[in-house]
Design an enzyme around this catalytic site. Structure first.
Site, PDB file in Angstrom:
ATOM      1  N   ARG A  52       0.834  -1.211   0.000  1.00  0.00           N
ATOM      2  CA  ARG A  52       0.000   0.000   0.000  1.00  0.00           C
ATOM      3  C   ARG A  52       0.867   1.258   0.000  1.00  0.00           C
ATOM      4  O   ARG A  52       0.535   2.252  -0.648  1.00  0.00           O
ATOM      5  CB  ARG A  52      -0.956  -0.025   1.211  1.00  0.00           C
ATOM      6  CG  ARG A  52      -2.000   1.075   1.164  1.00  0.00           C
ATOM      7  CD  ARG A  52      -3.065   0.919   2.237  1.00  0.00           C
ATOM      8  NE  ARG A  52      -2.541   1.155   3.573  1.00  0.00           N
ATOM      9  CZ  ARG A  52      -3.250   1.025   4.693  1.00  0.00           C
ATOM     10  NH1 ARG A  52      -4.524   0.649   4.629  1.00  0.00           N
ATOM     11  NH2 ARG A  52      -2.713   1.253   5.866  1.00  0.00           N
ATOM     12  N   LYS A 151      -2.512   7.115   0.955  1.00  0.00           N
ATOM     13  CA  LYS A 151      -2.202   7.455   2.345  1.00  0.00           C
ATOM     14  C   LYS A 151      -1.085   8.499   2.323  1.00  0.00           C
ATOM     15  O   LYS A 151       0.092   8.183   2.466  1.00  0.00           O
ATOM     16  CB  LYS A 151      -1.800   6.180   3.103  1.00  0.00           C
ATOM     17  CG  LYS A 151      -2.121   6.265   4.580  1.00  0.00           C
ATOM     18  CD  LYS A 151      -2.088   4.889   5.205  1.00  0.00           C
ATOM     19  CE  LYS A 151      -1.922   4.973   6.703  1.00  0.00           C
ATOM     20  NZ  LYS A 151      -2.949   5.708   7.420  1.00  0.00           N
ATOM     21  N   GLU A 184     -15.908   6.977   5.895  1.00  0.00           N
ATOM     22  CA  GLU A 184     -15.105   6.312   6.935  1.00  0.00           C
ATOM     23  C   GLU A 184     -14.917   7.296   8.079  1.00  0.00           C
ATOM     24  O   GLU A 184     -15.406   8.418   8.015  1.00  0.00           O
ATOM     25  CB  GLU A 184     -13.752   5.884   6.357  1.00  0.00           C
ATOM     26  CG  GLU A 184     -12.935   7.055   5.803  1.00  0.00           C
ATOM     27  CD  GLU A 184     -11.603   6.639   5.183  1.00  0.00           C
ATOM     28  OE1 GLU A 184     -11.093   5.558   5.510  1.00  0.00           O
ATOM     29  OE2 GLU A 184     -11.072   7.425   4.385  1.00  0.00           O
TER      30      GLU A 184
HETATM   31  N1  PMP Z   1      -9.063   5.171   7.164  1.00  0.00           N
HETATM   32  C1  PMP Z   1      -8.137   6.114   7.382  1.00  0.00           C
HETATM   33  C2  PMP Z   1      -8.381   7.496   6.897  1.00  0.00           C
HETATM   34  C3  PMP Z   1      -6.951   5.783   8.064  1.00  0.00           C
HETATM   35  O1  PMP Z   1      -6.027   6.710   8.285  1.00  0.00           O
HETATM   36  C4  PMP Z   1      -6.787   4.458   8.545  1.00  0.00           C
HETATM   37  C5  PMP Z   1      -5.603   4.047   9.360  1.00  0.00           C
HETATM   38  N2  PMP Z   1      -4.435   4.490   9.012  1.00  0.00           N
HETATM   39  C6  PMP Z   1      -7.784   3.517   8.281  1.00  0.00           C
HETATM   40  C7  PMP Z   1      -8.908   3.909   7.584  1.00  0.00           C
HETATM   41  C8  PMP Z   1      -7.628   2.092   8.722  1.00  0.00           C
HETATM   42  O2  PMP Z   1      -6.670   1.443   7.914  1.00  0.00           O
HETATM   43  P1  PMP Z   1      -5.768   0.257   8.459  1.00  0.00           P
HETATM   44  O3  PMP Z   1      -6.673  -0.797   8.927  1.00  0.00           O
HETATM   45  O4  PMP Z   1      -4.966  -0.158   7.287  1.00  0.00           O
HETATM   46  O5  PMP Z   1      -4.948   0.822   9.565  1.00  0.00           O
END
Ligand code: PMP
Length: 285
Positions: A52, A151, A184
């Protein structure tokens, strides 16, 4: 011994791990990152996180000056070097130092930083009682403006929503997308349980494809639950039987109130608690 931070191929004491004030990561949020967890000194889903990170970098046309395999090894080594068992790891790649102008082509030296640290967990009490969250008035970035699946180091969209949540006494806040659909939370993905089915917004709602989200979908399907990635409205949230969030730091955490409305019985539900337990075991197995 002070914490050893990996920077561009070397481990240095944390206080000596610095970047230039001309780094476009600082000047413009021009860079990408990952947050990972280690359990018993082993990094959870390391390859997926590294993939990722490279996908995020590719999306912003940032070339990471090392292979994915070498990045994985450097992350592992950061955990070992710092003697961390259960910890949190932040991998950051910035565009590097350039001029005060925007032009990324003037940045010739991307900075690769890995910080392995202790994990600051949400208080245990919140896992038992469940979170109360609000819906933020700040909408999630439009995918055609800055796609939430990247990200990037530019987290202001999430930070503005987080501030609104904190001002309302909530440590997380729900974000809707530009169409008014559920996207989210500021740092976590969202799931609902309705009539025994597990529901979560699809990636094209404009969300980060969470690695915890993926693991929870797999676990749920293994138990025979039907999982639907489907468009959800705020009313779907209010009417749900159960609600929970997933994220690397949070793992699986129940939500019992959204905008002062109780979800289901107002207590963490059985499917949430079962998946929380299963994820806990999976991460530590
Ligand atoms: N959404 C956002 C905006 C995030 O920053 C994160 C965590 N970094 C997640 C969802 C959850 O992702 P993950 O399970 O890969 O940590």
């Amino acid at each position: 011994m002070s914490r050893q931070v990996y920077i561009n191929g070397k481990f240095v004491p944390a206080e000596q791990a610095t970047v230039s004030v001309f780094d476009h990561g600082l000047l413009y949020g021009d860079g990408v990152f990952e947050g990972l967890r280690s359990y018993n000194s082993k990094v959870f889903r390391l390859e997926q996180h590294v993939r990722r990170l490279y996908e995020s970098a590719e999306a912003i046309r940032l070339e990471i000056p090392m292979s994915q395999a070498a990045m994985g090894e450097a992350i592992d080594l950061s955990v070992q070097t710092n003697g961390i068992e259960d910890g949190y790891i932040r991998a950051v790649v910035t565009r590097g130092a350039g001029t005060l102008g925007l032009d990324p082509n003037r940045c010739h030296d991307p900075q690769v930083i890995i910080i392995a640290d202790a994990i600051a967990l949400y208080p245990e009490e919140l896992y038992e009682k469940g979170l109360e969250i609000i819906t933020s008035s700040v909408i999630r970035n439009h995918p055609a403006a800055l796609n939430p699946c990247i990200k990037s180091l530019n987290y202001l969209n999430n930070i503005l929503a987080k501030i609104e949540g904190l001002e309302a006494g909530c440590i997380e806040a729900l974000m809707l997308n530009h169409k008014g659909e559920v996207a989210e939370c500021t740092g976590d993905n969202l799931f609902l349980v309705r009539d025994g089915q597990l529901l979560t917004p699809p990636l094209d709602a404009g969300i980060l494809g969470g690695i915890t989200r993926g693991a929870v979908i797999e676990l749920a399907r293994e138990t025979g639950l039907e999982v639907l990635e489907t468009t959800l409205s705020q009313d779907d949230v209010y009417a749900a039987d159960e609600c929970f969030l997933t994220g690397t730091a949070a793992e699986v955490i129940p939500v019992v109130k959204v905008d002062d409305r109780s979800i289901g019985t107002g207590k963490p539900g059985p499917i949430t608690l079962d998946l929380k337990e299963r994820f806990h075991r999976l991460a530590r197995e």
